[in-house]
Design an enzyme around this catalytic site. Structure first.
Site, PDB file in Angstrom:
ATOM      1  CD  GLU A 174      34.069  30.994  37.870  1.00  0.00           C
ATOM      2  OE1 GLU A 174      33.833  31.799  36.595  1.00  0.00           O
ATOM      3  OE2 GLU A 174      34.754  30.389  37.698  1.00  0.00           O
ATOM      4  CG  HIS A 250      30.618  36.074  36.521  1.00  0.00           C
ATOM      5  ND1 HIS A 250      31.370  36.332  36.043  1.00  0.00           N
ATOM      6  CD2 HIS A 250      31.705  34.468  37.415  1.00  0.00           C
ATOM      7  CE1 HIS A 250      32.320  34.830  35.426  1.00  0.00           C
ATOM      8  NE2 HIS A 250      32.439  34.401  36.637  1.00  0.00           N
ATOM      9  CB  CYS A 369      33.658  41.267  30.960  1.00  0.00           C
ATOM     10  SG  CYS A 369      31.887  40.271  31.914  1.00  0.00           S
TER      11      CYS A 369
END
Length: 445
Positions: A174, A250, A369
């Site tokens: 990721e 995450h 992000c």
């Protein structure tokens, strides 16, 4: 030689919508099917970039993906004209249509993992696009992500690009959302922290039971090998499975690091004290600051809803730092009280700048992000495609581009409109000329 950490933010794409595609991401699921405003989302992202640039930070821009991904829809059996493919998918496979339209590449913390030249054996900056295998809509990104990164960091003297890892959950990756770096100064050799959710090879290790662990130990180890990191420059840490099951999909939802500071929640990791000791051992000459947020002051649930840790931790003068936080942190009483208390303490974090990125937040992505961190020397920075580095002129040009091409309203019914495909391709074709990145999209090739 000077050294910088440059934030490369992803431009929010013209098809930004609320589809609720990310199982395990509380905000994404909670806001599913709401009407989105792509124009406002893109402008909020640009305003955050401009605010960082005005504070004196180096700021870059990464182009969005081409959407809808009609190749996906054709691969699963829909055929004919673009309009017919969209109509068929809307009727027979609406979830696939939503995946094809996703603007999730805006969250460039997931775009790739980056290792600076100070850490790598060949002295180059290394990039590996994330394969994002856990979610269909994100698994469509890595090839074009690689194209965009090679167009921005296009000098092989300074930059090394790798293919994304094998497209299987065994190597689920990721990107930088599960990676951070501790060091003295950006140009010093540092310690890269790879935070994983589970081991694909060892089922006896702890793992979440409600939501998926998207990053595997094996993926993190593979990237460290590709980037030429040594045992002294890479540390693998397991995320607490219990917080994954609370919506911490995450690591950057529960921890953030910058230079000599690690800011993290009490429940972020397994074996926390052991891992902190390993960090100190690896960086004996660095004055490390570990700032732990107690669960008694900020619950995991409040951390997730406010995105306290999905903030950008940036360096100011005199070794002080600031958090670039979403306005949602101001609106959460527990988080606001904690931050007020934090600023009164003697820690490197001495300021908080709040940014309105609510269009992104409703889809499950905060300030951290939206950016990919790239530590560069002045020579490496001079080798970056200059058209992708934000200044006042580019900021104005991109705002005008958004005004010209973006809709201010997008719902599921709007995704059925074949005219949207034409609008997006026209916009992206113009954008590639603005950023001088060449033909990175399938429709251009």
């Amino acid at each position: 030689m000077k050294h910088f950490e440059v934030n490369f933010d992803g431009l929010v794409g013209p098809t930004h919508n609320y589809a609720g595609l990310s199982f395990g991401n509380v905000a994404s699921q909670h806001n599913a099917k709401q009407v989105a405003n792509p124009q406002q989302a893109a402008k909020q992202g640009l305003d955050k970039m401009k605010a960082l640039a005005d504070l004196g930070f180096k700021q870059g821009v990464l182009a969005p993906q081409q959407r809808p991904d009609l190749q996906l829809l054709r691969r699963i059996g829909f055929s004919g004209s673009d309009a017919k493919v969209i109509s068929q998918a809307a009727s027979a496979a609406p979830d696939a249509l939503l995946a094809a339209y996703s603007a999730s590449s805006m969250w460039t913390a997931n775009a790739a993992t980056v290792s600076p030249s100070a850490d790598t054996t060949d002295g180059k900056v290394h990039f590996t696009p994330a394969n994002l295998t856990n979610k269909l809509h994100r698994s469509l990104e890595p090839q074009v992500t690689g194209n965009i990164l090679r167009a921005v960091f296009n000098d092989s003297k300074y930059f090394a690009h790798h293919q994304h890892l094998p497209e299987n959950d065994y190597y689920g990756d990721e990107g930088a959302a599960n990676h951070t770096r501790l060091c003295g100064q950006y140009g010093d050799a540092g310690l890269e922290l790879f935070v994983y959710g589970r081991s694909a090879a060892d089922a006896s290790q702890p793992a979440p039971t409600r939501y998926p662990a998207r990053q595997t130990l094996e993926a993190s180890q593979a990237i460290a090998r590709l980037h030429g990191l040594s045992e002294d420059t890479a540390l693998f840490i397991q995320q607490n499975p219990q917080v994954i099951d609370k919506g911490v999909f995450h690591n950057d939802v529960i921890a953030v690091g910058n230079r000599n500071v690690l800011f993290y929640h009490q429940e972020a990791f397994l074996d926390t004290e052991k891992q902190l000791a390993r960090m100190r051992q690896a960086l004996p000459d660095v004055d490390l600051h570990f700032i732990e947020v107690p669960a008694a002051q900020v619950s995991v649930e409040d951390a997730v809803t406010s995105y306290l840790f999905n903030t950008q931790l940036v360096s100011l003068a005199d070794n002080k730092m600031a958090l670039i936080a979403p306005t949602d942190c101001q609106e959460n009483p527990a988080v606001a009280a904690y931050l007020s208390d934090l600023l009164s303490q003697d820690t490197p974090i001495q300021d908080v700048h709040y940014m309105d990125v609510k269009q992104s937040m409703r889809n499950g992505g905060g300030p951290a992000c939206l950016r990919l961190r790239v530590a560069l020397t002045d020579q490496e920075l001079s080798a970056v495609n200059p058209y992708t580095l934000l200044d006042n002129e580019l900021y104005t040009t991109l705002n005008q581009w958004v005004d010209k091409h973006y809709r201010d309203r997008l719902s599921f019914d709007d995704l059925k409109d074949p005219q949207l495909v034409t609008e997006v391709c026209t916009a992206l074709d113009e954008l590639t000329r603005i950023l001088n990145i060449g033909s990175v999209y399938p429709f251009q090739q």
